[in-house]
Motif scaffolding. Sequence first.
Motif, PDB file in Angstrom:
ATOM      1  N   ARG A  65       4.100  21.570 -24.606  1.00 45.63           N
ATOM      2  CA  ARG A  65       5.207  20.971 -25.345  1.00 45.63           C
ATOM      3  C   ARG A  65       6.028  20.016 -24.481  1.00 45.63           C
ATOM      4  N   VAL A  66       5.860  20.074 -23.158  1.00 47.14           N
ATOM      5  CA  VAL A  66       6.639  19.213 -22.270  1.00 47.14           C
ATOM      6  C   VAL A  66       6.246  17.758 -22.462  1.00 47.14           C
ATOM      7  N   GLY A  67       4.951  17.503 -22.649  1.00 48.17           N
ATOM      8  CA  GLY A  67       4.493  16.137 -22.902  1.00 48.17           C
ATOM      9  C   GLY A  67       4.340  15.323 -21.636  1.00 48.17           C
ATOM     10  N   ALA A  68       3.856  14.115 -21.829  1.00 47.99           N
ATOM     11  CA  ALA A  68       3.663  13.189 -20.705  1.00 47.99           C
ATOM     12  C   ALA A  68       5.001  12.653 -20.234  1.00 47.99           C
ATOM     13  N   GLU A  69       5.080  12.364 -18.945  1.00 47.56           N
ATOM     14  CA  GLU A  69       6.316  11.875 -18.368  1.00 47.56           C
ATOM     15  C   GLU A  69       6.441  10.376 -18.589  1.00 47.56           C
ATOM     16  N   GLY A  70       7.329   9.942 -19.475  1.00 50.25           N
ATOM     17  CA  GLY A  70       7.601   8.526 -19.675  1.00 50.25           C
ATOM     18  C   GLY A  70       6.622   7.871 -20.625  1.00 50.25           C
ATOM     19  N   PRO A  71       6.846   6.596 -20.903  1.00 51.38           N
ATOM     20  CA  PRO A  71       5.980   5.854 -21.816  1.00 51.38           C
ATOM     21  C   PRO A  71       4.610   5.583 -21.211  1.00 51.38           C
ATOM     22  N   ALA A  72       3.696   5.106 -22.051  1.00 50.94           N
ATOM     23  CA  ALA A  72       2.365   4.740 -21.562  1.00 50.94           C
ATOM     24  C   ALA A  72       2.435   3.396 -20.837  1.00 50.94           C
ATOM     25  N   PHE A  73       1.577   3.215 -19.826  1.00 50.66           N
ATOM     26  CA  PHE A  73       1.604   1.995 -19.015  1.00 50.66           C
ATOM     27  C   PHE A  73       0.233   1.345 -19.009  1.00 50.66           C
ATOM     28  N   THR A  74       0.248   0.028 -18.893  1.00 49.87           N
ATOM     29  CA  THR A  74      -1.003  -0.723 -18.846  1.00 49.87           C
ATOM     30  C   THR A  74      -1.331  -1.222 -17.447  1.00 49.87           C
ATOM     31  N   ASP A  75      -0.347  -1.202 -16.521  1.00 53.60           N
ATOM     32  CA  ASP A  75      -0.613  -1.655 -15.163  1.00 53.60           C
ATOM     33  C   ASP A  75       0.316  -0.949 -14.190  1.00 53.60           C
ATOM     34  N   LEU A  76      -0.018  -1.058 -12.912  1.00 56.21           N
ATOM     35  CA  LEU A  76       0.738  -0.377 -11.869  1.00 56.21           C
ATOM     36  C   LEU A  76       2.155  -0.913 -11.756  1.00 56.21           C
ATOM     37  N   ALA A  77       2.334  -2.216 -11.934  1.00 56.08           N
ATOM     38  CA  ALA A  77       3.668  -2.803 -11.800  1.00 56.08           C
ATOM     39  C   ALA A  77       4.633  -2.217 -12.815  1.00 56.08           C
ATOM     40  N   ALA A  78       4.176  -2.065 -14.072  1.00 52.80           N
ATOM     41  CA  ALA A  78       5.036  -1.494 -15.109  1.00 52.80           C
ATOM     42  C   ALA A  78       5.356  -0.031 -14.814  1.00 52.80           C
ATOM     43  N   GLU A  79       4.358   0.716 -14.351  1.00 52.54           N
ATOM     44  CA  GLU A  79       4.592   2.122 -14.037  1.00 52.54           C
ATOM     45  C   GLU A  79       5.550   2.262 -12.864  1.00 52.54           C
ATOM     46  N   THR A  80       5.400   1.382 -11.860  1.00 49.08           N
ATOM     47  CA  THR A  80       6.307   1.418 -10.710  1.00 49.08           C
ATOM     48  C   THR A  80       7.732   1.122 -11.130  1.00 49.08           C
ATOM     49  N   ALA A  81       7.909   0.105 -11.978  1.00 51.47           N
ATOM     50  CA  ALA A  81       9.252  -0.235 -12.455  1.00 51.47           C
ATOM     51  C   ALA A  81       9.878   0.934 -13.201  1.00 51.47           C
ATOM     52  N   TRP A  82       9.055   1.629 -13.987  1.00 55.09           N
ATOM     53  CA  TRP A  82       9.570   2.788 -14.718  1.00 55.09           C
ATOM     54  C   TRP A  82      10.008   3.897 -13.758  1.00 55.09           C
ATOM     55  N   LEU A  83       9.178   4.199 -12.775  1.00 52.15           N
ATOM     56  CA  LEU A  83       9.525   5.256 -11.833  1.00 52.15           C
ATOM     57  C   LEU A  83      10.754   4.892 -11.007  1.00 52.15           C
ATOM     58  N   VAL A  84      10.933   3.612 -10.696  1.00 54.34           N
ATOM     59  CA  VAL A  84      12.143   3.186  -9.994  1.00 54.34           C
ATOM     60  C   VAL A  84      13.372   3.479 -10.846  1.00 54.34           C
ATOM     61  N   PHE A 143       0.839  -1.206   0.000  1.00 52.20           N
ATOM     62  CA  PHE A 143       0.000   0.000   0.000  1.00 52.20           C
ATOM     63  C   PHE A 143       0.870   1.250   0.000  1.00 52.20           C
ATOM     64  N   ARG A 144       1.942   1.256   0.791  1.00 52.89           N
ATOM     65  CA  ARG A 144       2.845   2.404   0.833  1.00 52.89           C
ATOM     66  C   ARG A 144       3.487   2.647  -0.535  1.00 52.89           C
ATOM     67  N   LEU A 145       3.857   1.552  -1.202  1.00 52.26           N
ATOM     68  CA  LEU A 145       4.442   1.692  -2.542  1.00 52.26           C
ATOM     69  C   LEU A 145       3.427   2.294  -3.505  1.00 52.26           C
ATOM     70  N   TYR A 146       2.185   1.810  -3.430  1.00 53.45           N
ATOM     71  CA  TYR A 146       1.119   2.339  -4.284  1.00 53.45           C
ATOM     72  C   TYR A 146       0.934   3.840  -4.043  1.00 53.45           C
ATOM     73  N   ARG A 147       0.910   4.228  -2.781  1.00 47.74           N
ATOM     74  CA  ARG A 147       0.766   5.642  -2.449  1.00 47.74           C
ATOM     75  C   ARG A 147       1.963   6.439  -2.959  1.00 47.74           C
ATOM     76  N   ARG A 148       3.164   5.890  -2.835  1.00 49.22           N
ATOM     77  CA  ARG A 148       4.358   6.623  -3.262  1.00 49.22           C
ATOM     78  C   ARG A 148       4.340   6.875  -4.766  1.00 49.22           C
ATOM     79  N   VAL A 149       3.904   5.891  -5.522  1.00 51.37           N
ATOM     80  CA  VAL A 149       3.803   6.066  -6.970  1.00 51.37           C
ATOM     81  C   VAL A 149       2.818   7.190  -7.291  1.00 51.37           C
ATOM     82  N   ILE A 150       1.658   7.179  -6.645  1.00 54.20           N
ATOM     83  CA  ILE A 150       0.656   8.226  -6.885  1.00 54.20           C
ATOM     84  C   ILE A 150       1.198   9.592  -6.509  1.00 54.20           C
ATOM     85  N   GLU A 151       1.882   9.648  -5.375  1.00 53.86           N
ATOM     86  CA  GLU A 151       2.385  10.941  -4.904  1.00 53.86           C
ATOM     87  C   GLU A 151       3.491  11.478  -5.817  1.00 53.86           C
TER      88      GLU A 151
END
Length: 416
Positions: free
Chosen positions: A362-381, A291-299
Amino acid sequence: MITSLHAFGAVAAWAGLFYKWRSLRQNPADPALLALCAVFTLSGLSFFISLPVVWVRVDDLLGVPNIAALLAQSCVMALLVGQQLVLTYWARPPERARVLARLQLCFGVAAIASLATLFWLLTPTAQRPRDFTLYYVHDPYYIAYLSLYVGAYLIGEINVVRVCWGYSAVAGRTWLRRGLRVTAVGAFITLGYGGIRAGNILGIAFGFDLRHLETVAWLCGDLGSAITLVGWTLPGWGPRVAAAGRWVTAYRRHRRLYPLWAALHEAVPTIALAPARSELADRLAVRQVEFRLYRRVIEIRDGQLALRAHADPEAMAEVTRASHEAGLSGDELRARVEALRIASALRARARGRTVADADRARVGAEGPAFTDLAAETAWLVRVAVVFAALPADASEQADGAARAAASGDGRVPEVG
């Protein structure tokens, strides 16, 4: 080596019994569980009695040379029946299972009685704790004894392979399916032991010798039995091990995200639902880690959005070009650019600089598109690791690159 294999098998068997003992105390009337605990007990006894030092002590205690062989192989015969009982009670309705279980028990009793009769007819006098089979394989009574033992062994293990592998295809629970397959693989490996023992018998009639495969026989028998025992217990402890693995992964990711999260939280305190008081407190937070990891990704994502008003697109364009020239590509390139984007935006926010609304798009979205939380978390790491390793003046270099490009200088300063 054989002694070590026997000792390993005994430890594995009794560890399985210890693991199942609590379940047996809670459900003492469960016939399948009773049979499974009997399998662990008998397997441990067969390995233990087969240890040369124990073999000799048992012979001396009972006053019969090689009586340990009969005891160990009777345990194996009984555990083969126990395995069939487990499968019977798992696969059939209780009424039909009880009928079939009586027949299996009768077969086991008859087989062990036959082994005992042939052993007494053999009356082996030379104590052979290490090579009992090879020493007596030329005796007619022992050929009959070994034929009965090997035949029952092969039939029992082949049935375990067939039933467990077949049921694994329809098992609903993931760890039950894995446990059945591990059991089937272990039983299949034990067929190597049975096959070599059958070869010992056939070698007498056809004039060949498999003595050089004796170590292989014990390796197949002991290792295969240990794997089978692991398979019987895997559905119980497998999910717990997997949960522990998930906890370790979540904790490591949570910690790796801390430097990035801390920098964003310092700039935008409102992103945190329940911030840690310090890095040490964050390190010691071991409960509700997922849960803490999930919150950290959102924050972190909230922090990135809050910084978009300060992200200079010109600086990012120059950083991207410089990173390309440095040989970076793919996720490595995108992670570095994103880490520098955050560092530059944090510095700009601290200095009170913002960009026009038109430039923000013009800045655009941060990073590639993600289909699940695990992939987004790995990217942010990945981004957080790069961010933590950035030199102190990295964002200054990015800003300098943007200013040089805007003034028509044409030079791109080195980044990082």
